[in-house]
Design a protein around this motif. Structure first.
Motif, PDB file in Angstrom:
ATOM      1  N   SER A 189       0.927  -7.620  -6.222  1.00  0.00           N
ATOM      2  CA  SER A 189       1.973  -7.437  -7.220  1.00  0.00           C
ATOM      3  C   SER A 189       2.486  -6.017  -7.095  1.00  0.00           C
ATOM      4  CB  SER A 189       1.393  -7.688  -8.607  1.00  0.00           C
ATOM      5  OG  SER A 189       0.409  -6.720  -8.866  1.00  0.00           O
ATOM      6  N   PRO A 190       3.660  -5.716  -7.649  1.00  0.00           N
ATOM      7  CA  PRO A 190       4.235  -4.380  -7.474  1.00  0.00           C
ATOM      8  C   PRO A 190       3.291  -3.262  -7.918  1.00  0.00           C
ATOM      9  CG  PRO A 190       5.860  -5.869  -8.388  1.00  0.00           C
ATOM     10  CD  PRO A 190       4.569  -6.620  -8.359  1.00  0.00           C
ATOM     11  N   ASP A 232       6.182  10.030  -4.170  1.00  0.00           N
ATOM     12  CA  ASP A 232       6.475  10.227  -5.590  1.00  0.00           C
ATOM     13  C   ASP A 232       7.807   9.634  -6.044  1.00  0.00           C
ATOM     14  OD1 ASP A 232       4.066  11.564  -5.688  1.00  0.00           O
ATOM     15  OD2 ASP A 232       4.974  13.532  -5.351  1.00  0.00           O
ATOM     16  N   SER A 233       8.618   9.139  -5.105  1.00  0.00           N
ATOM     17  CA  SER A 233       9.918   8.597  -5.508  1.00  0.00           C
ATOM     18  C   SER A 233       9.815   7.095  -5.752  1.00  0.00           C
ATOM     19  CB  SER A 233      10.948   8.836  -4.399  1.00  0.00           C
ATOM     20  OG  SER A 233      11.197  10.207  -4.264  1.00  0.00           O
ATOM     21  N   PRO A 234      10.616   6.600  -6.672  1.00  0.00           N
ATOM     22  CA  PRO A 234      10.622   5.139  -6.885  1.00  0.00           C
ATOM     23  C   PRO A 234      11.154   4.435  -5.636  1.00  0.00           C
ATOM     24  CG  PRO A 234      11.902   6.302  -8.591  1.00  0.00           C
ATOM     25  CD  PRO A 234      11.570   7.301  -7.543  1.00  0.00           C
ATOM     26  N   PHE A 235      10.480   3.365  -5.237  1.00  0.00           N
ATOM     27  CA  PHE A 235      10.872   2.595  -4.062  1.00  0.00           C
ATOM     28  C   PHE A 235      11.477   1.297  -4.601  1.00  0.00           C
ATOM     29  CE2 PHE A 235       9.076   0.675   0.183  1.00  0.00           C
ATOM     30  CZ  PHE A 235      10.356   0.576   0.671  1.00  0.00           C
ATOM     31  N   VAL A 236      12.795   1.227  -4.618  1.00  0.00           N
ATOM     32  CA  VAL A 236      13.481   0.173  -5.359  1.00  0.00           C
ATOM     33  C   VAL A 236      14.164  -0.847  -4.453  1.00  0.00           C
ATOM     34  CG1 VAL A 236      15.207  -0.295  -7.147  1.00  0.00           C
ATOM     35  CG2 VAL A 236      13.874   1.818  -7.226  1.00  0.00           C
ATOM     36  N   ASP A 269       0.845  -1.188   0.000  1.00  0.00           N
ATOM     37  CA  ASP A 269       0.000   0.000   0.000  1.00  0.00           C
ATOM     38  C   ASP A 269       0.883   1.241   0.000  1.00  0.00           C
ATOM     39  OD1 ASP A 269      -2.468   1.413   0.146  1.00  0.00           O
ATOM     40  OD2 ASP A 269      -2.155   1.743   2.286  1.00  0.00           O
ATOM     41  N   ARG A 270       0.496   2.230  -0.776  1.00  0.00           N
ATOM     42  CA  ARG A 270       1.141   3.546  -0.700  1.00  0.00           C
ATOM     43  C   ARG A 270       0.029   4.548  -0.988  1.00  0.00           C
ATOM     44  NH1 ARG A 270       7.024   5.454  -3.138  1.00  0.00           N
ATOM     45  NH2 ARG A 270       6.427   4.286  -4.998  1.00  0.00           N
ATOM     46  N   SER A 271      -0.740   4.857   0.032  1.00  0.00           N
ATOM     47  CA  SER A 271      -1.905   5.722  -0.199  1.00  0.00           C
ATOM     48  C   SER A 271      -2.033   6.760   0.910  1.00  0.00           C
ATOM     49  CB  SER A 271      -3.178   4.871  -0.289  1.00  0.00           C
ATOM     50  OG  SER A 271      -3.379   4.140   0.906  1.00  0.00           O
ATOM     51  N   GLU A 272      -2.725   7.840   0.574  1.00  0.00           N
ATOM     52  CA  GLU A 272      -2.927   8.910   1.538  1.00  0.00           C
ATOM     53  C   GLU A 272      -4.142   8.570   2.387  1.00  0.00           C
ATOM     54  OE1 GLU A 272      -2.496  12.730  -0.475  1.00  0.00           O
ATOM     55  OE2 GLU A 272      -3.704  13.574   1.163  1.00  0.00           O
ATOM     56  N   ILE A 273      -3.976   8.674   3.696  1.00  0.00           N
ATOM     57  CA  ILE A 273      -5.102   8.423   4.601  1.00  0.00           C
ATOM     58  C   ILE A 273      -5.128   9.523   5.663  1.00  0.00           C
ATOM     59  CG2 ILE A 273      -4.993   5.894   4.298  1.00  0.00           C
ATOM     60  CD1 ILE A 273      -3.748   5.832   7.194  1.00  0.00           C
ATOM     61  N   ALA A 274      -6.221   9.544   6.416  1.00  0.00           N
ATOM     62  CA  ALA A 274      -6.308  10.435   7.569  1.00  0.00           C
ATOM     63  C   ALA A 274      -5.607   9.738   8.728  1.00  0.00           C
ATOM     64  CB  ALA A 274      -7.773  10.688   7.916  1.00  0.00           C
ATOM     65  N   ALA A 295      17.209   3.932   1.578  1.00  0.00           N
ATOM     66  CA  ALA A 295      17.536   4.329   0.211  1.00  0.00           C
ATOM     67  C   ALA A 295      16.410   5.183  -0.364  1.00  0.00           C
ATOM     68  CB  ALA A 295      17.767   3.084  -0.651  1.00  0.00           C
ATOM     69  N   LEU A 296      15.179   4.800  -0.093  1.00  0.00           N
ATOM     70  CA  LEU A 296      14.036   5.598  -0.541  1.00  0.00           C
ATOM     71  C   LEU A 296      14.102   7.004   0.051  1.00  0.00           C
ATOM     72  CD1 LEU A 296      11.192   6.101  -1.791  1.00  0.00           C
ATOM     73  CD2 LEU A 296      10.222   5.069   0.279  1.00  0.00           C
ATOM     74  N   MET A 297      14.352   7.081   1.353  1.00  0.00           N
ATOM     75  CA  MET A 297      14.434   8.394   1.989  1.00  0.00           C
ATOM     76  C   MET A 297      15.541   9.236   1.342  1.00  0.00           C
ATOM     77  SD  MET A 297      13.179   8.553   5.820  1.00  0.00           S
ATOM     78  CE  MET A 297      14.581   7.999   6.725  1.00  0.00           C
ATOM     79  N   ALA A 298      16.699   8.597   1.142  1.00  0.00           N
ATOM     80  CA  ALA A 298      17.823   9.333   0.559  1.00  0.00           C
ATOM     81  C   ALA A 298      17.474   9.816  -0.845  1.00  0.00           C
ATOM     82  CB  ALA A 298      19.068   8.457   0.528  1.00  0.00           C
ATOM     83  N   GLU A 299      16.897   8.910  -1.645  1.00  0.00           N
ATOM     84  CA  GLU A 299      16.589   9.285  -3.023  1.00  0.00           C
ATOM     85  C   GLU A 299      15.452  10.305  -3.104  1.00  0.00           C
ATOM     86  OE1 GLU A 299      16.412   5.348  -4.739  1.00  0.00           O
ATOM     87  OE2 GLU A 299      18.545   5.202  -4.224  1.00  0.00           O
ATOM     88  N   ALA A 300      14.562  10.268  -2.111  1.00  0.00           N
ATOM     89  CA  ALA A 300      13.463  11.236  -2.077  1.00  0.00           C
ATOM     90  C   ALA A 300      13.925  12.568  -1.480  1.00  0.00           C
ATOM     91  CB  ALA A 300      12.297  10.663  -1.265  1.00  0.00           C
TER      92      ALA A 300
END
Lengths: 278, 278
Positions: free
Chosen positions: B26-27, A191-195, A138-143, A200-205
């Motif tokens: 899935s991704p 918005d950053s690719p999570f690879v 999941d990568r979604s905006e919630i309250a 690493a995500l934090m750094a790249e973001a």
């Protein structure tokens, strides 16, 4: 004097599964136990030592010594060695192959806690050094729910990003993490690719942080966590609650991480400065 | 948008006890799940948040909010709230009393890892500040078994002191520790009164140390460990392997500690110095 000094050699299994706590020794009762109890303690101690050797990679190629070698090295009876091995097999740590012997199924990765905090660059071979990949759930905006809002010091209902993933190493699930991140950091994390991994995500973001706090506990895996991680329901998982704060001390991320205890351990070192602690 | 945005409201329990790992998404599958899976994830996430609130003492007097309040605070359905509470009851964390409501059974002690290392003086209210007493199981001289000798860098068979005890807090067992200590420190640890905790014993015995290392993992309690700690067999325990070294870096003590996960958590903090980690 061998390890078995305080135990006996009876073949009786003295454990009482499902039993309540019993007083095993009065304060004055130092080196004497009832025969069965001493024997059970010997099995437990030997199990702890063999587990430490297996998990720590002390046996070359993961091949365990023979029963005779273990008896000699630990001053233990054959029955004690067999019961200790049997506990470790039941736990899934070792396997016995007829005619070949006993070997370690897998070693947990022992990772420095400071690397898990993300405060130092991880060792090259660390699992935490871009060696996992996420299966995004999941990568979604919630309250922000009440607990998340409370921990992060914002009103309940404040928008946040829920970023949930399973960390895979060599296609095997190692941990399940649910992050709740506040904006503005959340927008970059969204918005950053999570690879590879979270840091690493934090750094790249471009998300900087100043502090990371863990509360480390253990829980039995519920059936869903077990299914996600590929372990048996009820198997122990390390659970960390992590709070990440920015350089000014403002917390912007709360995460619940469920980690396979058969695949991961934390290594922590404390150095004492005798002048300092008084 | 509430927490339940990605889940459904079906009353079906989608878990498959005993199941193997399944690929849950899935991704590309970010915010959509099959109804049952989304619902199960909602239950799990809510369980994590309520557990964190209970264990962290967020509910005054340990009294949980009502179902209606939990539904509102977390944007969750009544069925989701009930299932999350049911998981926490099964874990033994909370109890429901008819007509009174739901309350926390007990909170774990959250103790700073640096205090557990013994490298700083513990907070006044810490469990680690002379607030436990030992029930001694063994304090006898033995020949160091192979693993102990290997870890401490001495030949197998070197004499050592095995000091094993259950740490009691308010008469309740919290952890079980087996220490293997080398001489000369062992002589002091053998001859000094052991009244409260390990670090107090070391201090009173005049045993100085310079470094402490933990490997922190989790295991299912075997029947004997469970009986000693007063928990159900299979319940998760935090297990630490501790190595203590003197000021010159020579290790003189190896300990295996089994800690009740329902009574104890480690708190660890990492601070980042952006210039330093590169």
């Amino acid at each position: 004097m061998g390890v078995r000094a305080i135990g006996g050699n009876t073949a009786v299994m003295p454990w009482r599964p499902g039993g309540k706590a019993r007083s095993l020794a009065s304060p004055g009762m130092r080196t004497q136990h009832r025969r069965g109890e001493g024997r059970a303690h010997d099995v437990r101690r030997l199990r702890d030592m063999i587990r430490a050797a297996v998990q720590g990679g002390s046996y070359p190629g993961g091949q365990l010594p023979t029963e005779a070698e273990l008896m000699a090295a630990h001053g233990a009876s054959r029955a004690t060695v067999r019961e200790a091995l049997s506990l470790l097999r039941a736990e899934g740590l070792i396997e016995r192959t007829q005619g070949i012997g006993t070997h370690a199924v897998v070693r947990p990765a022992d990772e420095k806690l400071v690397e898990a905090h993300g405060v130092i660059r991880p060792d090259q071979h660390s699992l935490l050094n871009r060696r996992t990949r996420p299966r995004l759930l999941d990568r979604s905006e919630i309250a922000a729910p009440a607990l998340v809002a409370d921990r992060l010091g914002v009103p309940a209902g404040t928008p946040c990003l829920r970023l949930e993933y399973v960390a895979l190493h060599q296609e095997e699930p190692i941990w399940l993490a649910t992050n709740y991140a506040l904006f503005p950091e959340a927008a970059r994390l969204r918005d950053s690719p999570f690879v590879t991994d979270w840091y690493a995500l934090m750094a790249e973001a471009g998300v900087e942080f100043g502090q990371s706090e863990f509360i480390i506990g253990a829980e039995p895996a519920d059936p869903l966590v077990a299914a996600v991680l590929g372990i048996a329901p009820g198997a122990p998982v390390l659970v960390t609650e992590q709070t990440i704060a920015d350089a000014a001390g403002r917390p912007f991320d709360l995460a619940f991480v469920h980690i396979r205890a058969d695949r991961f351990r934390f290594v922590s070192r404390g150095t004492r400065f005798p002048g300092r602690e008084a």
